[in-house]
Design a protein around this motif. Sequence first.
Motif, PDB file in Angstrom:
ATOM      1  N   ARG A  48       0.718  -1.241  -0.013  1.00 12.97           N
ATOM      2  CA  ARG A  48       0.047   0.185  -0.117  1.00 12.97           C
ATOM      3  C   ARG A  48       0.846   1.302   0.160  1.00 12.97           C
ATOM      4  N   GLY A  49       2.274   1.053   0.151  1.00 13.47           N
ATOM      5  CA  GLY A  49       3.046   2.230  -0.043  1.00 13.47           C
ATOM      6  C   GLY A  49       2.977   3.190   1.518  1.00 13.47           C
ATOM      7  N   ILE A  50       2.473   2.544   2.554  1.00 16.01           N
ATOM      8  CA  ILE A  50       2.373   3.210   3.795  1.00 16.01           C
ATOM      9  C   ILE A  50       3.430   2.441   4.892  1.00 16.01           C
ATOM     10  N   HIS A  51       3.607   3.307   6.098  1.00 14.69           N
ATOM     11  CA  HIS A  51       4.252   2.644   7.113  1.00 14.69           C
ATOM     12  C   HIS A  51       3.576   1.565   7.672  1.00 14.69           C
ATOM     13  N   LYS A  52       4.399   0.429   8.393  1.00 13.32           N
ATOM     14  CA  LYS A  52       3.930  -0.488   9.121  1.00 13.32           C
ATOM     15  C   LYS A  52       3.107  -0.171  10.246  1.00 13.32           C
ATOM     16  N   SER A  53       3.600   0.904  11.188  1.00  4.76           N
ATOM     17  CA  SER A  53       2.559   1.330  11.994  1.00  4.76           C
ATOM     18  C   SER A  53       1.106   1.827  11.707  1.00  4.76           C
ATOM     19  N   THR A  54       1.084   2.538  10.548  1.00  5.91           N
ATOM     20  CA  THR A  54      -0.157   3.074   9.864  1.00  5.91           C
ATOM     21  C   THR A  54      -1.014   1.669   9.702  1.00  5.91           C
ATOM     22  N   ALA A  55      -0.525   0.523   8.935  1.00  7.78           N
ATOM     23  CA  ALA A  55      -1.195  -0.557   8.888  1.00  7.78           C
ATOM     24  C   ALA A  55      -1.646  -1.112  10.057  1.00  7.78           C
ATOM     25  N   CYS A  56      -0.690  -1.262  11.291  1.00  3.25           N
ATOM     26  CA  CYS A  56      -1.359  -1.823  12.328  1.00  3.25           C
ATOM     27  C   CYS A  56      -2.389  -1.026  12.905  1.00  3.25           C
TER      28      CYS A  56
END
Length: 87
Positions: free
Chosen positions: A63-71
Amino acid sequence: MKGAIGAVKSILSEGYLGRRIPREVQMERVRRVIREELTQTQQEILTAYYFGGKNLTQIARERGIHKSTACRTLHRAEDRLKRFLRY
């Protein structure tokens, strides 16, 4: 897929002390809440994680996002799912 069923099962039964609802009815409620109450992003991340077998690092990279954002998005989706399934 087995992990996804276990995760949904724990969400459905967490804190619930009343009469058990048939599994078929429970799963339809889960599908409805996912479809109607979660944002598109929450739906996609929750589905990829629980039913697509992807981890948060893979989801974030795709998704091209940071892992913390996905979490954070996954946790918000889970919290919203739990809240709507309590009733």
